[in-house]
Enzyme design. Structure first.
Site, PDB file in Angstrom:
ATOM      1  CE  LYS A  65      -4.146  -1.905   2.223  1.00 55.14           C
ATOM      2  NZ  LYS A  65      -5.156  -1.655   3.280  1.00 55.14           N
ATOM      3  CG  ASP A 101      -8.167   0.775   3.689  1.00 56.55           C
ATOM      4  OD1 ASP A 101      -8.926  -0.104   3.230  1.00 56.55           O
ATOM      5  OD2 ASP A 101      -6.923   0.694   3.621  1.00 56.55           O
TER       6      ASP A 101
END
Ligand code: ATR
Length: 279
Positions: A65, A101
């Site tokens: 990420k 997220d």
């Protein structure tokens, strides 16, 4: 056919292919969503090679990420605040990175415990990547006081320092005392995961109505959530955030916003149960 992927290392345990596969089938879309195992060494070439390849985009997961954030041609505001990208879109020869997220966290609580937006203070347990997304979501929602505790205190301090004035860092030992002041508690650590997981904090001092959200979803009912329920506190499990963070990516690649509904949740729950039985 439109194709998307989830890239990680390892990738075999990702639930995302089941989730997106379900939505593709339900929406009768001619698409495919595949897991791709990419090592950290291979990842830069993988991402930079996307415009020349067959994918419309995809998800990136652990441990890529942060690397994805550094490699994208463009990033959205959430990705920049969090310093990580979990969703990629290939457009006009460029790779656009976003982070869904924080959206997943907020959308799940909006659905299951909408009062969360009105709490005066929130307690975040943990200071890793998941905590960054949660703190960003709490800030975006305008929560006035964001209290971070972590086993390694310095990491909590660094996280609070990154996000600024409405955040504060405390040693883990203070969690019980601080809990009494917070209307929302979020566990972002891996404590409680797997077969022999404990609870990251005791809820002894929690005020009535305190919302307890555990991001762990294996098991779904963690010790922390069991204690919350036993004390009559609203308990929100970690599966919802996973489902909600996936919806914006699906819409980018396949053009349809999928519903995160009971049918979706039950489909993924059945897969989790199947895996548990096989393990
Ligand atoms: P993620 O990206 O999932 O947040 P991470 O960045 O590795 O993963 O962060 C893991 C978090 O869980 C950290 O807050 C970590 O605490 P430390 O910073 O002290 O390592 C926390 N954690 C993991 N195992 C733990 C344990 N046994 N007890 C308490 N905290 C734990």
């Amino acid at each position: 056919m439109t194709e998307a992927f989830v890239a990680g290392w390892p990738i075999a345990h990702s639930l995302s292919p089941k989730l997106h596969g379900f939505w593709l089938e339900r929406s009768r879309i001619d698409g495919r969503y595949s897991p791709v195992a990419v090592t950290p060494e291979e990842f830069p070439a993988f991402l930079r090679g996307l415009p020349a390849g067959r994918f419309a985009g995809g998800n990136v997961t652990i441990p890529h990420k942060e690397a994805a954030f550094a490699l994208c041609d463009e990033t959205d505001a959430a990705a920049r605040a969090i310093g990580a990208v979990n969703t990629l879109e290939v457009r006009g020869g460029r790779v656009l990175g976003s982070n869904t997220d924080a959206h997943g966290f907020s959308a799940n609580l909006d659905a299951l415990a909408p009062r969360w937006r009105n709490v005066a203070a929130a307690l975040v347990i943990g200071a890793g990547g998941a905590a960054r997304a949660v703190v960003h979501a709490l800030q975006t929602a305008g929560i006035g006081r964001i209290v971070i505790v972590n086993r390694t205190f310095e990491r909590a301090q660094r996280l609070a320092g990154h996000f600024g004035s409405r955040t504060e860092a405390h040693p883990m030992e203070q969690a019980g005392r601080l809990l009494a002041q917070c209307g929302l508690v979020v566990n972002t650590t891996s404590v409680g995961m797997g077969k022999d997981g404990g609870a990251p904090v005791s809820l002894e001092n929690a005020a009535p109505g305190t919302i307890v959200n555990d991001l762990v979803y294996v098991p779904l009912q963690t010790l922390l959530l069991a204690e919350a329920s036993a004390r009559g506190l609203p308990a929100v499990d970690g599966l919802g955030m996973l489902l909600h963070q996936a919806a914006p990516g699906f819409e980018k690649w396949f053009g349809v916003r999928p519903d995160v509904d009971a049918e979706t949740r039950n489909h993924v729950l059945a897969e989790l149960a199947r895996r548990q039985a096989a393990s």
